[in-house]
Motif scaffolding. Sequence first.
Motif, mmCIF file in Angstrom:
data_model
loop_
_atom_site.group_PDB
_atom_site.id
_atom_site.type_symbol
_atom_site.label_atom_id
_atom_site.label_comp_id
_atom_site.label_asym_id
_atom_site.label_seq_id
_atom_site.Cartn_x
_atom_site.Cartn_y
_atom_site.Cartn_z
ATOM 1 N N HIS A 85 -5.169 9.307 -7.655
ATOM 2 C CA HIS A 85 -5.742 9.445 -8.994
ATOM 3 C C HIS A 85 -5.998 10.920 -9.298
ATOM 4 C CE1 HIS A 85 -6.377 5.113 -8.967
ATOM 5 N NE2 HIS A 85 -6.996 5.235 -7.805
ATOM 6 N N VAL A 137 -3.746 3.634 0.685
ATOM 7 C CA VAL A 137 -4.430 3.053 -0.474
ATOM 8 C C VAL A 137 -3.726 1.749 -0.838
ATOM 9 C CG1 VAL A 137 -5.088 3.371 -2.887
ATOM 10 C CG2 VAL A 137 -5.110 5.327 -1.318
ATOM 11 N N ASP A 138 -4.487 0.669 -0.916
ATOM 12 C CA ASP A 138 -3.914 -0.637 -1.238
ATOM 13 C C ASP A 138 -3.413 -0.680 -2.684
ATOM 14 O OD1 ASP A 138 -4.471 -1.557 1.306
ATOM 15 O OD2 ASP A 138 -6.431 -2.377 0.735
ATOM 16 N N PRO A 140 -3.729 -2.685 -5.266
ATOM 17 C CA PRO A 140 -4.629 -2.905 -6.412
ATOM 18 C C PRO A 140 -5.394 -1.650 -6.842
ATOM 19 C CG PRO A 140 -4.840 -4.688 -4.831
ATOM 20 C CD PRO A 140 -4.031 -3.618 -4.159
ATOM 21 N N ASN A 141 -5.477 -0.657 -5.956
ATOM 22 C CA ASN A 141 -6.230 0.561 -6.272
ATOM 23 C C ASN A 141 -5.337 1.720 -6.703
ATOM 24 O OD1 ASN A 141 -8.715 -0.668 -5.508
ATOM 25 N ND2 ASN A 141 -8.210 -0.306 -3.357
ATOM 26 N N LEU A 142 -4.072 1.424 -6.984
ATOM 27 C CA LEU A 142 -3.126 2.454 -7.396
ATOM 28 C C LEU A 142 -2.955 2.475 -8.909
ATOM 29 C CD1 LEU A 142 -0.326 1.763 -4.748
ATOM 30 C CD2 LEU A 142 -1.994 3.631 -4.692
ATOM 31 N N GLU A 143 -2.436 3.580 -9.412
ATOM 32 C CA GLU A 143 -2.016 3.661 -10.809
ATOM 33 C C GLU A 143 -0.512 3.404 -10.863
ATOM 34 O OE1 GLU A 143 -3.110 7.162 -12.940
ATOM 35 O OE2 GLU A 143 -5.121 7.236 -12.064
ATOM 36 N N SER A 195 0.836 -1.199 0.000
ATOM 37 C CA SER A 195 0.000 0.000 0.000
ATOM 38 C C SER A 195 0.870 1.249 0.000
ATOM 39 C CB SER A 195 -0.940 0.015 1.221
ATOM 40 O OG SER A 195 -0.196 -0.042 2.427
#
Length: 204
Positions: free
Chosen positions: A87, A60-61, A63-66, A48
Amino acid sequence: MWVFCPFNGPATIKVGIMSIPMSRIGQHVGDWEHFTLRLSNFTGELWSVYFSQHSGGEWVDAPNLEFIEGNKPVVYSSKGGHASFPHPGIYVQGSSKLGIGVRNDAARSKFFIDSSTNYQIVAAEYLGDTAVVEPNWLQYMREWGPTIVYDSRAELEKIISLLPVFFRFSVENIFDLFPTELYGRKGQLDQKRRIIGWKMKDAS
């Protein structure tokens, strides 16, 4: 990862569908911001990222990053205020119920810093006392920038005058909606004490 910004621009206040640029509130000299990567001690896998945002922040974990260039997470820095977000978009800090808050705009840009290549390690105690030599500038135990005092009341009255009568409340309540650094403030603390403070906070 700490990033130094020489200047923090004035804030923009969002009131409903209106965005009101402030003339001075929020601006100051010497702005330290940071983001933190949490990795697995066993595999080195990124779990994260912590995005600092004015008086707070969020984890923010992965998988939810760019990501860019394979495995490099992207951190968006807001216009003028340098709050970090995962984001692009418009983020409002304040009262979601009343639709009033500080507007943070984050967008893609041709200007960026590749922090995977442009960085300096300033501490690594777990490697031993002599593994990393602290740079001289880290010993600067003073505030980074002068003390600035704003006429916050005049600025906020401009906002209040735009509100419906039944939404108008005391200036003190409006102050509570916004991050503390929007008001008259001293220069930011020296970086060594800030690093120590965040280590203690993370450990707790």
